[in-house]
Design a protein around this motif. Sequence first.
Motif, PDB file in Angstrom:
ATOM      1  N   THR A 284       0.850  -1.191   0.000  1.00 17.76           N
ATOM      2  CA  THR A 284       0.000   0.000   0.000  1.00 17.76           C
ATOM      3  C   THR A 284       0.887   1.242   0.000  1.00 17.76           C
ATOM      4  OG1 THR A 284      -0.097   0.223   2.407  1.00 17.76           O
ATOM      5  CG2 THR A 284      -1.766  -1.201   1.371  1.00 17.76           C
ATOM      6  N   ILE A 285       0.297   2.337  -0.374  1.00 24.11           N
ATOM      7  CA  ILE A 285       1.020   3.606  -0.345  1.00 24.11           C
ATOM      8  C   ILE A 285       1.437   3.930   1.083  1.00 24.11           C
ATOM      9  CG2 ILE A 285       0.712   6.104  -0.598  1.00 24.11           C
ATOM     10  CD1 ILE A 285      -0.724   5.517  -3.230  1.00 24.11           C
ATOM     11  N   ASP A 286       0.581   3.651   2.046  1.00 28.42           N
ATOM     12  CA  ASP A 286       0.929   3.911   3.449  1.00 28.42           C
ATOM     13  C   ASP A 286       2.114   3.065   3.887  1.00 28.42           C
ATOM     14  OD1 ASP A 286      -0.992   5.865   3.822  1.00 28.42           O
ATOM     15  OD2 ASP A 286      -2.490   4.451   4.562  1.00 28.42           O
ATOM     16  N   ASP A 287       2.189   1.811   3.439  1.00 25.61           N
ATOM     17  CA  ASP A 287       3.339   0.964   3.767  1.00 25.61           C
ATOM     18  C   ASP A 287       4.626   1.548   3.194  1.00 25.61           C
ATOM     19  OD1 ASP A 287       1.986  -0.963   5.250  1.00 25.61           O
ATOM     20  OD2 ASP A 287       1.691  -2.281   3.518  1.00 25.61           O
ATOM     21  N   ILE A 288       4.554   2.019   1.965  1.00 27.01           N
ATOM     22  CA  ILE A 288       5.730   2.616   1.331  1.00 27.01           C
ATOM     23  C   ILE A 288       6.164   3.853   2.111  1.00 27.01           C
ATOM     24  CG2 ILE A 288       6.604   3.777  -0.738  1.00 27.01           C
ATOM     25  CD1 ILE A 288       4.627   1.934  -2.329  1.00 27.01           C
ATOM     26  N   TRP A 289       5.209   4.708   2.428  1.00 27.97           N
ATOM     27  CA  TRP A 289       5.513   5.941   3.164  1.00 27.97           C
ATOM     28  C   TRP A 289       6.118   5.610   4.529  1.00 27.97           C
ATOM     29  CZ3 TRP A 289       6.069  10.820   1.900  1.00 27.97           C
ATOM     30  CH2 TRP A 289       6.173  11.765   2.926  1.00 27.97           C
ATOM     31  N   ASN A 290       5.503   4.666   5.253  1.00 29.65           N
ATOM     32  CA  ASN A 290       5.998   4.306   6.581  1.00 29.65           C
ATOM     33  C   ASN A 290       7.400   3.695   6.507  1.00 29.65           C
ATOM     34  OD1 ASN A 290       3.702   5.254   7.856  1.00 29.65           O
ATOM     35  ND2 ASN A 290       2.663   3.292   7.699  1.00 29.65           N
ATOM     36  N   CYS A 291       7.661   2.922   5.479  1.00 25.78           N
ATOM     37  CA  CYS A 291       8.991   2.360   5.271  1.00 25.78           C
ATOM     38  C   CYS A 291      10.014   3.476   5.085  1.00 25.78           C
ATOM     39  CB  CYS A 291       8.993   1.428   4.066  1.00 25.78           C
ATOM     40  SG  CYS A 291      10.632   0.820   3.610  1.00 25.78           S
ATOM     41  N   LEU A 292       9.680   4.443   4.270  1.00 21.69           N
ATOM     42  CA  LEU A 292      10.589   5.564   4.051  1.00 21.69           C
ATOM     43  C   LEU A 292      10.848   6.330   5.344  1.00 21.69           C
ATOM     44  CD1 LEU A 292       9.042   6.677   0.685  1.00 21.69           C
ATOM     45  CD2 LEU A 292      11.445   6.036   0.978  1.00 21.69           C
ATOM     46  N   VAL A 293       9.796   6.573   6.109  1.00 18.10           N
ATOM     47  CA  VAL A 293       9.945   7.294   7.381  1.00 18.10           C
ATOM     48  C   VAL A 293      10.827   6.508   8.346  1.00 18.10           C
ATOM     49  CG1 VAL A 293       8.690   8.069   9.442  1.00 18.10           C
ATOM     50  CG2 VAL A 293       7.787   8.585   7.166  1.00 18.10           C
TER      51      VAL A 293
ATOM     52  N   ILE B 169      15.171  -3.010   0.865  1.00 20.25           N
ATOM     53  CA  ILE B 169      14.888  -2.222   2.067  1.00 20.25           C
ATOM     54  C   ILE B 169      13.415  -2.367   2.427  1.00 20.25           C
ATOM     55  CG2 ILE B 169      14.730   0.135   2.978  1.00 20.25           C
ATOM     56  CD1 ILE B 169      17.276   0.750   1.348  1.00 20.25           C
ATOM     57  N   TYR B 170      12.552  -2.332   1.408  1.00 18.81           N
ATOM     58  CA  TYR B 170      11.119  -2.490   1.657  1.00 18.81           C
ATOM     59  C   TYR B 170      10.822  -3.875   2.236  1.00 18.81           C
ATOM     60  CZ  TYR B 170       6.110  -2.540   0.981  1.00 18.81           C
ATOM     61  OH  TYR B 170       4.758  -2.645   1.197  1.00 18.81           O
ATOM     62  N   MET B 171      11.454  -4.912   1.695  1.00 19.52           N
ATOM     63  CA  MET B 171      11.235  -6.264   2.196  1.00 19.52           C
ATOM     64  C   MET B 171      11.725  -6.400   3.638  1.00 19.52           C
ATOM     65  SD  MET B 171      11.773  -9.909   0.458  1.00 19.52           S
ATOM     66  CE  MET B 171      13.420 -10.451   0.688  1.00 19.52           C
TER      67      MET B 171
ATOM     68  N   THR C  79       9.409  -7.422   6.824  1.00 15.51           N
ATOM     69  CA  THR C  79       9.788  -8.551   7.673  1.00 15.51           C
ATOM     70  C   THR C  79       9.859  -8.117   9.131  1.00 15.51           C
ATOM     71  OG1 THR C  79      11.033  -9.530   5.864  1.00 15.51           O
ATOM     72  CG2 THR C  79      11.554 -10.311   8.070  1.00 15.51           C
ATOM     73  N   GLN C  80      10.522  -7.008   9.396  1.00 18.03           N
ATOM     74  CA  GLN C  80      10.630  -6.511  10.765  1.00 18.03           C
ATOM     75  C   GLN C  80       9.262  -6.136  11.326  1.00 18.03           C
ATOM     76  OE1 GLN C  80      13.527  -3.396  10.284  1.00 18.03           O
ATOM     77  NE2 GLN C  80      15.243  -4.796  10.671  1.00 18.03           N
ATOM     78  N   LYS C  81       8.428  -5.553  10.484  1.00 12.36           N
ATOM     79  CA  LYS C  81       7.078  -5.181  10.908  1.00 12.36           C
ATOM     80  C   LYS C  81       6.273  -6.426  11.274  1.00 12.36           C
ATOM     81  CE  LYS C  81       2.963  -2.906   9.203  1.00 12.36           C
ATOM     82  NZ  LYS C  81       2.231  -2.529   8.030  1.00 12.36           N
ATOM     83  N   SER C  82       6.393  -7.493  10.490  1.00 13.31           N
ATOM     84  CA  SER C  82       5.639  -8.715  10.783  1.00 13.31           C
ATOM     85  C   SER C  82       6.152  -9.369  12.063  1.00 13.31           C
ATOM     86  CB  SER C  82       5.693  -9.696   9.616  1.00 13.31           C
ATOM     87  OG  SER C  82       6.954 -10.292   9.505  1.00 13.31           O
ATOM     88  N   TRP C  83       7.471  -9.318  12.306  1.00 10.16           N
ATOM     89  CA  TRP C  83       8.018  -9.851  13.555  1.00 10.16           C
ATOM     90  C   TRP C  83       7.473  -9.091  14.750  1.00 10.16           C
ATOM     91  CZ3 TRP C  83      13.839  -9.978  11.944  1.00 10.16           C
ATOM     92  CH2 TRP C  83      14.065 -11.095  11.141  1.00 10.16           C
ATOM     93  N   MET C  84       7.443  -7.767  14.635  1.00 16.58           N
ATOM     94  CA  MET C  84       6.938  -6.952  15.735  1.00 16.58           C
ATOM     95  C   MET C  84       5.462  -7.236  15.982  1.00 16.58           C
ATOM     96  SD  MET C  84       9.110  -3.441  15.057  1.00 16.58           S
ATOM     97  CE  MET C  84       7.794  -2.411  15.551  1.00 16.58           C
ATOM     98  N   ASP C  85       4.684  -7.353  14.921  1.00 13.51           N
ATOM     99  CA  ASP C  85       3.263  -7.650  15.068  1.00 13.51           C
ATOM    100  C   ASP C  85       3.057  -9.017  15.703  1.00 13.51           C
ATOM    101  OD1 ASP C  85       2.711  -5.218  13.904  1.00 13.51           O
ATOM    102  OD2 ASP C  85       2.166  -6.051  11.955  1.00 13.51           O
ATOM    103  N   THR C  86       3.834 -10.013  15.256  1.00  9.28           N
ATOM    104  CA  THR C  86       3.721 -11.365  15.793  1.00  9.28           C
ATOM    105  C   THR C  86       4.153 -11.397  17.250  1.00  9.28           C
ATOM    106  OG1 THR C  86       4.134 -12.315  13.628  1.00  9.28           O
ATOM    107  CG2 THR C  86       4.484 -13.761  15.503  1.00  9.28           C
ATOM    108  N   ASN C  87       5.281 -10.776  17.556  1.00 11.04           N
ATOM    109  CA  ASN C  87       5.775 -10.765  18.926  1.00 11.04           C
ATOM    110  C   ASN C  87       4.822 -10.048  19.855  1.00 11.04           C
ATOM    111  OD1 ASN C  87       8.035 -12.183  18.158  1.00 11.04           O
ATOM    112  ND2 ASN C  87       9.313 -10.362  17.941  1.00 11.04           N
ATOM    113  N   LEU C  88       4.204  -8.985  19.391  1.00  9.16           N
ATOM    114  CA  LEU C  88       3.241  -8.262  20.201  1.00  9.16           C
ATOM    115  C   LEU C  88       2.060  -9.162  20.525  1.00  9.16           C
ATOM    116  CD1 LEU C  88       2.166  -5.716  21.556  1.00  9.16           C
ATOM    117  CD2 LEU C  88       1.270  -5.004  19.337  1.00  9.16           C
ATOM    118  N   GLN C  89       1.544  -9.862  19.515  1.00  8.31           N
ATOM    119  CA  GLN C  89       0.412 -10.754  19.752  1.00  8.31           C
ATOM    120  C   GLN C  89       0.783 -11.873  20.704  1.00  8.31           C
ATOM    121  OE1 GLN C  89      -2.847 -10.286  18.669  1.00  8.31           O
ATOM    122  NE2 GLN C  89      -3.119 -11.823  20.250  1.00  8.31           N
TER     123      GLN C  89
END
Length: 98
Positions: free
Chosen positions: A34-43, A69-71, A75-85
Amino acid sequence: MVNRKQVSSWRNELDVVLESKLRELQLLDYSKTTIDDIWNCLVDKVWKGNPDKALYEVVQDILHLNPNIYMTYLTQKSWMDTNLQESLDALLGNRKSD
């Protein structure tokens, strides 16, 4: 003199550029991008916050965002989401049913 603003201030002017990067990543099989994913990755990965940049610099950063870099970001985002759950489940005593 070049007009420099915080990157978040340029966000509303970048739809065409972000759409272009979105199509590029989708062609590379990042179909759920998504565009938001791209933007958040850049930030998070490229700008590391909200630095002052000129519009041409922000456009260049978007167009040159490396798929690796996007991948890594995803990956890091999915780890954080999984670890949080998992942390919430452990804290609340929730058990996974096998």
